[in-house]
Design an enzyme around this catalytic site. Structure first.
Site, PDB file in Angstrom:
ATOM      1  N   GLN A 100       0.990  -1.135   0.046  1.00  0.00           N
ATOM      2  CA  GLN A 100      -0.161  -0.144   0.048  1.00  0.00           C
ATOM      3  C   GLN A 100       1.018   1.304   0.049  1.00  0.00           C
ATOM      4  O   GLN A 100       0.495   2.300  -0.605  1.00  0.00           O
ATOM      5  CB  GLN A 100      -0.973   0.037   1.372  1.00  0.00           C
ATOM      6  CG  GLN A 100      -1.970   1.194   0.940  1.00  0.00           C
ATOM      7  CD  GLN A 100      -2.893   0.923   2.239  1.00  0.00           C
ATOM      8  OE1 GLN A 100      -2.463   1.289   3.567  1.00  0.00           O
ATOM      9  NE2 GLN A 100      -4.121   0.782   1.948  1.00  0.00           N
ATOM     10  N   GLU A 152      14.159  30.119 -17.683  1.00  0.00           N
ATOM     11  CA  GLU A 152      13.201  30.878 -18.156  1.00  0.00           C
ATOM     12  C   GLU A 152      12.252  31.488 -16.828  1.00  0.00           C
ATOM     13  O   GLU A 152      11.053  31.665 -16.893  1.00  0.00           O
ATOM     14  CB  GLU A 152      12.088  30.143 -19.191  1.00  0.00           C
ATOM     15  CG  GLU A 152      12.807  29.982 -20.561  1.00  0.00           C
ATOM     16  CD  GLU A 152      11.647  29.801 -21.449  1.00  0.00           C
ATOM     17  OE1 GLU A 152      10.565  30.212 -21.518  1.00  0.00           O
ATOM     18  OE2 GLU A 152      12.092  28.688 -22.700  1.00  0.00           O
TER      19      GLU A 152
END
Length: 395
Positions: free
Chosen positions: A290, A380
């Site tokens: 899990q 950027e």
């Protein structure tokens, strides 16, 4: 009342790419896996330019799909460009900078160049005869691009450029460079102009390649301008409009960095999914535990949220290119770049964790993807700057 049934479902295209976009993704993915992926590790290890990727992309007209048909290009829309970059980055981030930076470097020409300049520079780019780079940053002008020192002085029918540009992607390989330079020092950002400089112009030279954490196959070098004399008609737009052109360009191209981040993250998730299905511990695949399932679920959730935001931003970019309104593009471009790159860093880090010790070695691709993802948070415009941009442009 909305129509019902299968026909209605088929017609409800909102929030999903078109069939043409899906077909493009399939073709670019097949090409990338066949022609680019086999060289990705070698390109990273040797720090060499991915010539195989350039050859494959150019042979299939995927190196600069954004160039309008009027100049010999494919005329692809902004979402199609995103998909190309995303799928190439899924196997090799360095190679994805070929189409991404070709757009970054040439978009100022598309936005502000004269018809003569568009014909002169976009046609060779579309044919694959040249590549384009973008020169904004300097040693002392990064986030504060308006503080640049590179100068362009008018001399008759020419401008003479002097200065140093730093962090220039694909420098030395590209043939053309969009260069921002100061033409009037007293006006700060309104005194900056944009020019096209050619690699073969006298006085243009390049520094040594930077030794980087990631994207090692994409050369990053300084560009030196030493009394570079160019015709005045190589200016993009009017004098003093260069900074506005630069910022408008980034509104559109930050989305391509989001696309690169998506691709890197998708590649890492895909590899991790396959690994946990095969790797057995305690008598069963670790993917059955899990804790691992929760990690995969979170990775996929973040990736899909980033993709939806990026595609929405690309749609806004395209609508503006077609003459639409401002579409909150400044906010959405910054948000897409910031969120997708943060998600990519988290997803690639978790992919390394899922592979355990193997993920930490260069025998497996996720450590390269983790290193490559980091730059998407920086270039950027750093993600800190993106948050400033978003706060100033809340929709």
């Amino acid at each position: 009342m909305a129509p019902s049934g299968k026909s209605a479902a088929a017609e409800f295209g909102l929030y999903r790419p078109s069939e043409e976009h899906d077909m493009l993704r399939d073709s670019v993915r097949a090409l990338s896996e066949a022609k680019i992926a086999p060289f990705a590790a070698e390109v990273d290890e040797e720090g060499r330019f991915p010539q195989e990727a350039r050859d494959a992309l150019e042979a299939n007209d995927l190196h600069a799909v954004h160039v309008p048909e009027a100049y010999g290009g494919a005329g692809a829309d902004a979402l199609a460009t995103v998909i190309v970059i995303e799928e190439v980055a899924r196997v090799c981030a360095s190679s994805s900078l070929i189409p991404a930076v070709n757009k970054l470097g040439s978009l100022p020409v598309i936005l502000s160049g004269s018809e003569e300049l568009k014909k002169k520079y976009l046609a060779p780019l579309a044919r694959g005869d040249a590549m384009f780079s973008y020169c904004l940053s300097e040693p002392d002008a990064g986030s504060d691009a308006g503080g640049m020192k590179t100068k362009a002085v008018r001399d008759g029918d020419h401008y003479v450029l002097n200065g140093v540009k730093r962090w220039i992607t694909n420098a030395g390989v590209s043939d053309y460079y969009t260069v921002m330079a100061v033409t009037d020092p007293d006006k700060r950002t309104k005194g900056i102009s944009a020019f096209v400089v050619e690699k073969d112009d006298e006085g243009v030279s390049f520094g040594a390649p930077e030794k980087k954490l990631g994207i090692k196959g994409s050369p990053t070098r300084e560009v030196y301008l030493d009394n570079v004399r160019i015709p005045a008609d190589r200016m993009l737009g009017g004098e003093g409009t260069g900074f506005a052109t630069a910022m408008k360009t980034l509104d559109h191209t930050r989305i391509t960095i989001a696309a690169q981040a998506l691709g890197i993250a998708q590649g890492a998730l895909d590899y991790a999914k396959g690994y946990v299905a095969e790797r057995k511990q305690f008598g069963k695949p670790i993917g059955d535990f899990q804790g691992v399932q929760f990690m995969l679920a979170d990775m996929a959730m973040k990736l899909e949220a980033a993709r939806q935001l990026t595609y929405a931003a690309a749609a806004k970019s395209e609508r503006i290119s077609l003459g639409g309104g401002d579409e909150d593009l400044t906010f959405f471009g910054a948000a897409a770049k910031c969120y997708a790159s943060d998600a990519a860093m988290e997803i690639t880090t978790d992919a390394v964790q899922l592979l355990g010790g193997y993920g930490y070695t260069r025998d497996y691709p996720v450590e390269r993807m983790m290193r490559d993802a980091k730059i998407t948070q920086i270039y950027e415009g750093t993600n800190q700057v993106q948050r400033i941009v978003m706060s100033r442009n809340l929709p």
